[in-house]
Write a protein that holds these residues in place. Sequence first.
Motif, PDB file in Angstrom:
ATOM      1  N   THR A   2       0.835  -1.193   0.000  1.00 33.22           N
ATOM      2  CA  THR A   2       0.000   0.000   0.000  1.00 33.22           C
ATOM      3  C   THR A   2       0.876   1.251   0.000  1.00 33.22           C
ATOM      4  OG1 THR A   2      -1.746  -1.126   1.221  1.00 33.22           O
ATOM      5  CG2 THR A   2      -1.781   1.271   1.254  1.00 33.22           C
ATOM      6  N   ARG A   3       0.569   2.192  -0.857  1.00 33.74           N
ATOM      7  CA  ARG A   3       1.304   3.453  -0.875  1.00 33.74           C
ATOM      8  C   ARG A   3       0.732   4.377   0.196  1.00 33.74           C
ATOM      9  NH1 ARG A   3       1.959   6.508  -6.015  1.00 33.74           N
ATOM     10  NH2 ARG A   3       4.131   6.788  -5.413  1.00 33.74           N
ATOM     11  N   ASP A  25      -8.323   6.549  -3.802  1.00 36.00           N
ATOM     12  CA  ASP A  25      -7.396   6.008  -4.802  1.00 36.00           C
ATOM     13  C   ASP A  25      -6.513   4.900  -4.250  1.00 36.00           C
ATOM     14  OD1 ASP A  25      -8.421   7.770  -6.618  1.00 36.00           O
ATOM     15  OD2 ASP A  25      -6.677   9.098  -6.695  1.00 36.00           O
ATOM     16  N   GLY A  26      -6.708   4.549  -2.985  1.00 35.74           N
ATOM     17  CA  GLY A  26      -5.998   3.403  -2.428  1.00 35.74           C
ATOM     18  C   GLY A  26      -4.829   3.726  -1.521  1.00 35.74           C
ATOM     19  N   PHE A  27      -4.594   5.006  -1.238  1.00 40.79           N
ATOM     20  CA  PHE A  27      -3.504   5.379  -0.344  1.00 40.79           C
ATOM     21  C   PHE A  27      -3.910   5.206   1.114  1.00 40.79           C
ATOM     22  CE2 PHE A  27      -2.226   7.659  -4.135  1.00 40.79           C
ATOM     23  CZ  PHE A  27      -0.835   7.665  -4.090  1.00 40.79           C
ATOM     24  N   ALA A  28      -2.955   4.823   1.943  1.00 41.50           N
ATOM     25  CA  ALA A  28      -3.065   5.060   3.377  1.00 41.50           C
ATOM     26  C   ALA A  28      -2.648   6.508   3.598  1.00 41.50           C
ATOM     27  CB  ALA A  28      -2.152   4.110   4.148  1.00 41.50           C
ATOM     28  N   GLY A 129      10.552   6.638  -6.216  1.00 39.14           N
ATOM     29  CA  GLY A 129       9.309   6.550  -6.966  1.00 39.14           C
ATOM     30  C   GLY A 129       8.196   7.404  -6.390  1.00 39.14           C
ATOM     31  N   GLY A 130       8.530   8.253  -5.433  1.00 41.52           N
ATOM     32  CA  GLY A 130       7.525   9.053  -4.753  1.00 41.52           C
ATOM     33  C   GLY A 130       7.199  10.354  -5.465  1.00 41.52           C
ATOM     34  N   ALA A 223       0.105  12.696  -7.973  1.00 38.08           N
ATOM     35  CA  ALA A 223       0.478  11.660  -7.013  1.00 38.08           C
ATOM     36  C   ALA A 223       0.436  10.257  -7.597  1.00 38.08           C
ATOM     37  CB  ALA A 223      -0.458  11.722  -5.799  1.00 38.08           C
ATOM     38  N   GLY A 224      -0.286  10.093  -8.694  1.00 36.50           N
ATOM     39  CA  GLY A 224      -0.535   8.764  -9.230  1.00 36.50           C
ATOM     40  C   GLY A 224       0.340   8.404 -10.419  1.00 36.50           C
TER      41      GLY A 224
END
Length: 242
Positions: A2-3, A25-28, A129-130, A223-224
């Motif tokens: 998880t990102r 979008d799936g981020f914590a 990769g951030g 961010a994506g």
Amino acid sequence: MTRTAIVTGGSRGIGREIVTRLAADGFAVVVGYAGNEELAAAAVREAEESGGRAIAVQADVAEEQAVAAMFDAAESAFGGVDVVAHAAGKMALSTVADLDLSVLDAVYRTNVRGTFAVAQQAARRMRDGGALITFSSSVVGLAFPTYAPYTASKGAVEALTMVLARELRGRDITVNTVAPGPTATDLFFEGKDQATVDRLAAQPPLERLGTPSDIAAATAFLAGPDGRWVNGQVLRANGGII
């Protein structure tokens, strides 16, 4: 894996909308907030209702140790940091002639020192990769009277963007700035009569105010995965004012 995203100023306005969008979008998400614990808790609940995991962490963004502790909390809760959206900021309006320089110091403390403090931790601690997304304002180009303290502080944020992008060469980390135009938040409406609101809403060719979700969408793009080739840029999300 998880990102994880840290969102400063995440308890209200644009920052809160970014929290909800990134969670969807799936981020914590780590909700950074200055002082209102109740609003921060509500932002966490909204993120969880969007299907994500979230925690709230109080931090004065201009305090180096507090910012470092916020990153510590993100790493402890979620294993690392992949995205930082630094939406916290302070505004003060005054003509240059009438400006109380202590007010300027306060604006610079949050908007300039705070951005450097957050960017410094991001540069040291984000995983390869951030993405770091800072926030300016379209008033930098519009040059409205009485906005000099705020505009000057946001000009400093924009100046940082390409420099830091180049300093992070080799780590696949993007650094970009979002510069919203007039956006329909509580802060925007505060102190404005309807005629002023209507005038500002009529400026862009799209003939409306921006919404927090408009700005959150631009942030989510950066961010994506679709925003990976955009680096060192200022994205003026303002409906075409300038």
